[in-house]
Scaffold this motif. Structure first.
Motif, PDB file in Angstrom:
ATOM      1  N   THR A  26       0.049  -0.075 -11.413  1.00  0.00           N
ATOM      2  CA  THR A  26       0.930  -0.703 -12.151  1.00  0.00           C
ATOM      3  C   THR A  26       2.011   0.190 -12.385  1.00  0.00           C
ATOM      4  OG1 THR A  26      -0.753  -2.434 -12.975  1.00  0.00           O
ATOM      5  CG2 THR A  26       1.708  -2.541 -13.895  1.00  0.00           C
ATOM      6  N   ALA A  27       3.187   0.090 -11.941  1.00  0.00           N
ATOM      7  CA  ALA A  27       4.487   1.093 -12.366  1.00  0.00           C
ATOM      8  C   ALA A  27       4.915   0.659 -13.757  1.00  0.00           C
ATOM      9  CB  ALA A  27       5.530   0.967 -11.512  1.00  0.00           C
ATOM     10  N   VAL A  28       5.726   1.434 -14.348  1.00  0.00           N
ATOM     11  CA  VAL A  28       6.267   1.563 -15.677  1.00  0.00           C
ATOM     12  C   VAL A  28       6.912   0.016 -15.860  1.00  0.00           C
ATOM     13  CG1 VAL A  28       7.977   2.460 -17.224  1.00  0.00           C
ATOM     14  CG2 VAL A  28       6.580   3.697 -15.983  1.00  0.00           C
ATOM     15  N   ASN A  29       7.721  -0.254 -14.677  1.00  0.00           N
ATOM     16  CA  ASN A  29       8.475  -1.421 -14.683  1.00  0.00           C
ATOM     17  C   ASN A  29       7.558  -2.767 -14.556  1.00  0.00           C
ATOM     18  OD1 ASN A  29       7.823  -1.339 -12.087  1.00  0.00           O
ATOM     19  ND2 ASN A  29      10.091  -1.409 -11.172  1.00  0.00           N
ATOM     20  N   GLY A  30       6.315  -2.487 -14.371  1.00  0.00           N
ATOM     21  CA  GLY A  30       5.296  -3.687 -14.162  1.00  0.00           C
ATOM     22  C   GLY A  30       5.140  -4.360 -12.882  1.00  0.00           C
TER      23      GLY A  30
ATOM     24  N   THR B 289       7.751  20.997  -7.143  1.00  0.00           N
ATOM     25  CA  THR B 289       8.706  21.480  -8.512  1.00  0.00           C
ATOM     26  C   THR B 289       9.341  20.201  -8.757  1.00  0.00           C
ATOM     27  OG1 THR B 289      10.378  22.024  -6.623  1.00  0.00           O
ATOM     28  CG2 THR B 289       8.568  23.802  -6.997  1.00  0.00           C
ATOM     29  N   LEU B 290      10.130  20.690  -9.836  1.00  0.00           N
ATOM     30  CA  LEU B 290      10.852  19.297 -10.274  1.00  0.00           C
ATOM     31  C   LEU B 290      12.039  19.283  -9.869  1.00  0.00           C
ATOM     32  CD1 LEU B 290      10.559  20.048 -14.396  1.00  0.00           C
ATOM     33  CD2 LEU B 290       9.715  18.096 -12.975  1.00  0.00           C
ATOM     34  N   LYS B 291      12.669  20.549  -9.176  1.00  0.00           N
ATOM     35  CA  LYS B 291      13.723  19.964  -8.189  1.00  0.00           C
ATOM     36  C   LYS B 291      13.488  19.243  -7.074  1.00  0.00           C
ATOM     37  CE  LYS B 291      16.105  24.277  -9.798  1.00  0.00           C
ATOM     38  NZ  LYS B 291      16.474  25.699  -9.410  1.00  0.00           N
ATOM     39  N   ALA B 292      12.438  19.128  -6.542  1.00  0.00           N
ATOM     40  CA  ALA B 292      11.900  18.456  -5.316  1.00  0.00           C
ATOM     41  C   ALA B 292      11.863  16.970  -5.667  1.00  0.00           C
ATOM     42  CB  ALA B 292      10.533  18.746  -4.694  1.00  0.00           C
ATOM     43  N   LYS B 293      12.402  15.934  -4.812  1.00  0.00           N
ATOM     44  CA  LYS B 293      12.452  14.747  -4.977  1.00  0.00           C
ATOM     45  C   LYS B 293      11.085  13.952  -4.846  1.00  0.00           C
ATOM     46  CE  LYS B 293      17.320  13.638  -3.476  1.00  0.00           C
ATOM     47  NZ  LYS B 293      18.013  12.984  -2.728  1.00  0.00           N
ATOM     48  N   ALA B 294      10.630  13.050  -5.653  1.00  0.00           N
ATOM     49  CA  ALA B 294       9.455  12.482  -5.730  1.00  0.00           C
ATOM     50  C   ALA B 294       9.735  10.997  -5.834  1.00  0.00           C
ATOM     51  CB  ALA B 294       8.525  12.822  -6.894  1.00  0.00           C
ATOM     52  N   ALA B 295       8.835  10.209  -4.910  1.00  0.00           N
ATOM     53  CA  ALA B 295       9.058   8.690  -4.861  1.00  0.00           C
ATOM     54  C   ALA B 295       7.812   8.120  -4.242  1.00  0.00           C
ATOM     55  CB  ALA B 295      10.258   8.406  -4.019  1.00  0.00           C
ATOM     56  N   TRP B 296       7.638   6.911  -4.824  1.00  0.00           N
ATOM     57  CA  TRP B 296       6.356   6.172  -4.345  1.00  0.00           C
ATOM     58  C   TRP B 296       7.121   5.494  -2.792  1.00  0.00           C
ATOM     59  CZ3 TRP B 296       1.481   5.860  -5.583  1.00  0.00           C
ATOM     60  CH2 TRP B 296       1.182   6.309  -6.981  1.00  0.00           C
TER      61      TRP B 296
ATOM     62  N   LEU C 279       0.827  -1.330  -0.016  1.00  0.00           N
ATOM     63  CA  LEU C 279      -0.002   0.022   0.081  1.00  0.00           C
ATOM     64  C   LEU C 279       0.949   1.222  -0.029  1.00  0.00           C
ATOM     65  CD1 LEU C 279      -2.987   0.739   0.057  1.00  0.00           C
ATOM     66  CD2 LEU C 279      -2.760   0.878   2.720  1.00  0.00           C
ATOM     67  N   ALA C 280       0.984   1.987  -1.216  1.00  0.00           N
ATOM     68  CA  ALA C 280       1.903   3.266  -1.239  1.00  0.00           C
ATOM     69  C   ALA C 280       1.217   4.478  -1.573  1.00  0.00           C
ATOM     70  CB  ALA C 280       2.775   2.706  -2.397  1.00  0.00           C
ATOM     71  N   ARG C 281       1.973   5.457  -1.214  1.00  0.00           N
ATOM     72  CA  ARG C 281       1.693   6.798  -1.339  1.00  0.00           C
ATOM     73  C   ARG C 281       2.820   7.409  -2.124  1.00  0.00           C
ATOM     74  NH1 ARG C 281       1.930   8.668   4.888  1.00  0.00           N
ATOM     75  NH2 ARG C 281       3.990   8.635   5.018  1.00  0.00           N
ATOM     76  N   TYR C 282       2.282   8.635  -3.016  1.00  0.00           N
ATOM     77  CA  TYR C 282       3.360   9.299  -3.670  1.00  0.00           C
ATOM     78  C   TYR C 282       3.793  10.466  -2.877  1.00  0.00           C
ATOM     79  CZ  TYR C 282       5.573  10.965  -8.064  1.00  0.00           C
ATOM     80  OH  TYR C 282       6.311  11.522  -8.887  1.00  0.00           O
TER      81      TYR C 282
ATOM     82  N   TYR D  28      -3.098   9.930  -5.477  1.00  0.00           N
ATOM     83  CA  TYR D  28      -1.552   9.936  -5.662  1.00  0.00           C
ATOM     84  C   TYR D  28      -1.348   9.453  -7.134  1.00  0.00           C
ATOM     85  CZ  TYR D  28      -1.561   9.646  -0.362  1.00  0.00           C
ATOM     86  OH  TYR D  28      -1.269   9.956   0.858  1.00  0.00           O
ATOM     87  N   GLU D  29      -2.025   8.741  -7.628  1.00  0.00           N
ATOM     88  CA  GLU D  29      -1.930   8.659  -9.255  1.00  0.00           C
ATOM     89  C   GLU D  29      -1.865   9.938  -9.912  1.00  0.00           C
ATOM     90  OE1 GLU D  29      -3.095   3.987 -10.359  1.00  0.00           O
ATOM     91  OE2 GLU D  29      -4.805   5.429 -10.022  1.00  0.00           O
ATOM     92  N   GLU D  30      -2.918  10.777  -9.406  1.00  0.00           N
ATOM     93  CA  GLU D  30      -2.832  12.081 -10.063  1.00  0.00           C
ATOM     94  C   GLU D  30      -1.685  12.815  -9.999  1.00  0.00           C
ATOM     95  OE1 GLU D  30      -4.947  13.362 -12.086  1.00  0.00           O
ATOM     96  OE2 GLU D  30      -6.116  11.364 -12.295  1.00  0.00           O
ATOM     97  N   ARG D  31      -1.269  12.873  -8.586  1.00  0.00           N
ATOM     98  CA  ARG D  31       0.078  13.607  -8.380  1.00  0.00           C
ATOM     99  C   ARG D  31       1.300  12.875  -9.128  1.00  0.00           C
ATOM    100  NH1 ARG D  31       1.155  13.835  -1.878  1.00  0.00           N
ATOM    101  NH2 ARG D  31      -0.993  14.708  -2.264  1.00  0.00           N
ATOM    102  N   ALA D  32       1.333  11.526  -9.084  1.00  0.00           N
ATOM    103  CA  ALA D  32       2.400  11.101 -10.078  1.00  0.00           C
ATOM    104  C   ALA D  32       2.426  11.540 -11.509  1.00  0.00           C
ATOM    105  CB  ALA D  32       2.484   9.578  -9.806  1.00  0.00           C
ATOM    106  N   LEU D  33       1.107  11.532 -12.165  1.00  0.00           N
ATOM    107  CA  LEU D  33       0.928  11.730 -13.465  1.00  0.00           C
ATOM    108  C   LEU D  33       1.446  13.333 -13.788  1.00  0.00           C
ATOM    109  CD1 LEU D  33      -0.314  10.956 -16.094  1.00  0.00           C
ATOM    110  CD2 LEU D  33      -2.372  11.693 -15.298  1.00  0.00           C
TER     111      LEU D  33
END
Length: 423
Positions: free
Chosen positions: A222-226, A192-199, A183-186, A235-240
């Protein structure tokens, strides 16, 4: 041991429910002589029993080796009961050990919606299986319109390919099972692009996680790597949003890279065409040289000129004259020597006679004063010197050494016989 059995009259029994799921009581089946209950998995006879901790269940009179319910581990047994209790606590009807009508799957816990239709299977998966097996079993549920949430106690490779929660049992004295992974959050602050982002996978009570899943508060991502996990749509909207910003920032770089690739492709194409043209030119040169050698074959036979040295000799002729040259024909007028015509390289004027290569020394009785004679070695020079009847200009262009020697040859002395001396 299992939580369900089949009564000959009442049908399916579920001891995790107070009314056994059929409006009867535990006392009506526990220690009742002559009552024949059957295992829903293998059909073998089972009996109702309560453990020393008060946990109600059914056990086989003789444990069959091929019955999954009879051979479940205690951990699996307790976990699937926890899954059923959590689903019920969230307000859903949940039944244990339910098989499909076709018999091609059996859910540890099957959850029903408000229309009394099954929509989610909760699977306690503690035994090994491959990622392919996990996907096949998940797809089998999906064909019947049932989603799956797998629950494991350890990290397994298959858990990355299907929706899975990794949970841990309550610590000593505790009551709540805990989700450790799945169970993950983004996280992305500031935006900003300079800020780090991660699941980031979060820790929470298993009951809360299952409630969010069954309510649709979280869904499969489903992440890019499957890799697959559960997360909230926000959280999906935030990642998008982050992905869109990265794409917009990357667009100029991508366009520049594309332009470089186009330029490189164009340059490669130019090099290819230039190489093809060079090959064609080289082929034309070889054909031209072959034809030239054929044309000059008579000259070579007469003079004994070494064919392998002809190209080097020609380069010396061009260097010595400083002009563009072409070879003409052998001319009887000039002792059957090979005519050399020249013109300045930076002009468009025509070629003029500039020199003669290897004329017959015996034909040098009359020779234009300013017409040079070209020979390849000093042997030829000696022959010319011996036969000269008029002043001559001779250039020795040695193709073997690359040396050039220029000579002015005066007429050779003529020896006439004197008067006879008296004896």
């Amino acid at each position: 041991m299992g939580y369900t059995a089949v009564h000959p009259v009442w049908g399916r029994l579920d001891v995790s429910l107070d009314d056994l799921g059929c409006e009867h009581t535990w006392g009506e089946i526990h220690r009742v002589k002559g009552l024949r209950l059957a295992c829903p998995e293998c059909g073998g006879r089972v009996f109702a029993r309560a453990s020393r901790y008060g946990l109600r269940h059914f056990y086989h009179q003789v444990r069959p080796p091929d019955c999954e319910l009879a051979n479940e581990s205690p951990e699996h047994h307790f976990l699937k009961l926890e899954l059923a209790m959590a689903a019920r606590a969230a307000g859903w009807r949940a039944e244990l050990e339910v098989s499909s009508e076709a018999g091609d799957w059996r859910a540890d816990v099957l959850v029903f919606d408000d229309r009394d239709l099954p929509f989610m299977a909760l699977e306690a998966q503690l035994s090994p299986m491959t990622p392919t097996e996990a996907r096949v079993r998940t797809d089998r549920y999906a064909r019947d319109g049932v989603a799956v949430c797998w629950v494991a106690l350890q990290d397994r490779p298959w858990a990355r390919t299907v929706p899975t929660l990794r949970a841990s049992a309550p610590a000593e004295g505790g009551k709540s099972w805990t989700v450790r992974h799945g169970l993950a959050r983004y996280t992305w602050t500031p935006r900003t692009l300079k800020a780090k982002a991660a699941w980031e996978h979060i820790t929470c009570p298993l009951g809360d996680a299952l409630a969010w899943i069954l309510q649709g508060t979280v869904r499969v991502h489903t992440a890019v790597n499957g890799t697959v996990w559960w997360t909230a749509p926000a959280y999906e909207e935030r990642a998008l949003e982050r992905a869109r910003m990265e794409a917009e920032a990357e667009a100029p770089r991508q366009e520049a890279a594309a332009e470089r690739r186009r330029e490189q492709a164009a340059a490669a194409d130019r090099r290819r065409r230039a190489a093809e043209q060079r090959a064609l030119d080289r082929q034309a040169e070889l054909e031209e040289r072959h034809n030239e050698m054929q044309r000059l074959s008579g000259f070579f036979r007469r003079t004994g000129f070494d064919l392998t040295a002809w190209d080097a000799f020609t380069r010396l002729v061009r260097t010595a004259s400083g002009k563009a040259i072409v070879y003409g024909e052998q001319s009887p007028r000039y002792g059957n020597g090979l005519l050399v015509h020249a013109r300045h390289r930076d002009t468009d004027g025509g070629y003029t006679l500039a020199a003669v290569v290897c004329p017959d020394p015996h034909a040098l009785t009359h020779w234009p004063e300013k017409l040079d004679i070209l020979v390849p070695d000093h042997t030829w020079l000696a022959r010319i010197r011996a036969a000269a009847r008029v002043p001559l200009r001779v250039a020795v262009l040695d193709p073997r050494t690359g040396r050039r020697t220029f000579e002015r040859i005066p007429p050779a002395p003529v020896h006439r016989p004197g008067p006879d001396r008296p004896r």
